[in-house]
Enzyme design. Structure first.
Site, short mmCIF file in Angstrom:
data_model
loop_
_atom_site.label_atom_id
_atom_site.label_comp_id
_atom_site.label_asym_id
_atom_site.label_seq_id
_atom_site.Cartn_x
_atom_site.Cartn_y
_atom_site.Cartn_z
N ARG A 1 0.78 -1.25 0.00
CA ARG A 1 0.00 0.00 0.00
C ARG A 1 0.81 1.29 0.00
NH1 ARG A 1 -5.36 1.24 3.62
NH2 ARG A 1 -4.00 0.62 5.31
N ASP A 2 2.12 1.25 0.12
CA ASP A 2 2.88 2.51 0.07
C ASP A 2 4.20 2.32 -0.66
OD1 ASP A 2 3.17 5.22 0.49
OD2 ASP A 2 4.06 4.99 2.49
#
Length: 224
Positions: A62-63
């Site tokens: 997610r990042d």
């Protein structure tokens, strides 16, 4: 980590030391990718491929961004900062969109839909940064060029324009075929529809082959 982050090595403004002798990025990038190829041969799955396809349940990072990819003294990449990582199930919806602007997949921004293909999109942005030497978001550029994906999309849709994406610090010194294959992988990862994006294992396999081919070419040997 000994050599900082990938962002420290591939972005134009961080590589120029003021006298026009900016360090070359392509060698380090190839060696980093080759490290993942070695891991594959040793029976280990690299990075996102492991999180997506070996971990159970799968882990959505997610990042993914260049500043979260750290390099050791051999330029082998390590993912860092798992603060936003999320366990499956695949297809979950996040009530709050998190991550870094410029790297987030369109379906995640629009509806909070979160799958492993969300990470694949972010990987496409990261690969595009590596190819172009540009930041995912750069407010110092003209308005039409500030968002890397939006600027690059017309060129990604026309294979005859792939060369226009090459980092100017490479000064045209790269195999045309390798550039086209790397850009093609980025283009597949950046598909609007999540279902059209490749699995990380497919993207990793293609890039591992490119890294091995580059290493073989530099030593004047032919890859198997």
């Amino acid at each position: 980590m000994a050599l900082g982050s990938l962002a420290d090595h591939l972005l134009l403004d961080s590589r120029d030391n003021g006298n026009g002798n900016a360090p070359r990025a392509e060698g380090g990038a190839a060696r980093a990718e080759l490290g993942d190829a070695h891991a594959r041969r040793a029976g280990r799955r690299p990075g996102l491929e492991y999180l997506h396809e070996t971990a159970n349940p799968p882990v959505i990072y997610r990042d993914l961004k260049s500043s979260n990819v750290l390099l050791d003294d051999a330029l082998c990449p390590k993912l860092s900062d798992f603060g936003l990582a999320k366990l499956g199930p695949v297809g979950d919806r996040s009530p709050r969109v998190m991550g870094t602007y410029g790297y987030c997949a369109p379906e995640y921004v629009r509806a909070g839909t979160l799958t492993v293909k969300t990470d694949v999109y972010s990987f496409g942005v990261l690969l595009l940064e590596l190819v172009t030497g540009r930041r995912a978001v750069d407010s110092t550029r003209p308005a039409a060029e500030q968002l890397l994906v939006a600027w690059a999309m017309p060129m990604l849709r026309d294979s005859k324009r792939y060369r226009e994406l090459a980092d100017p610090l490479l000064r045209g010194d790269f195999p045309e075929r390798d550039l086209k294959q790397a850009v093609a992988v980025a283009a597949m990862c950046l598909q609007e529809e999540a279902s059209a994006r490749p699995l990380m294992s497919d993207a990793a396999m293609t890039l591992a082959y490119l890294a091995e081919a580059a290493a073989a070419a530099s030593s004047n040997t032919t890859p198997s």
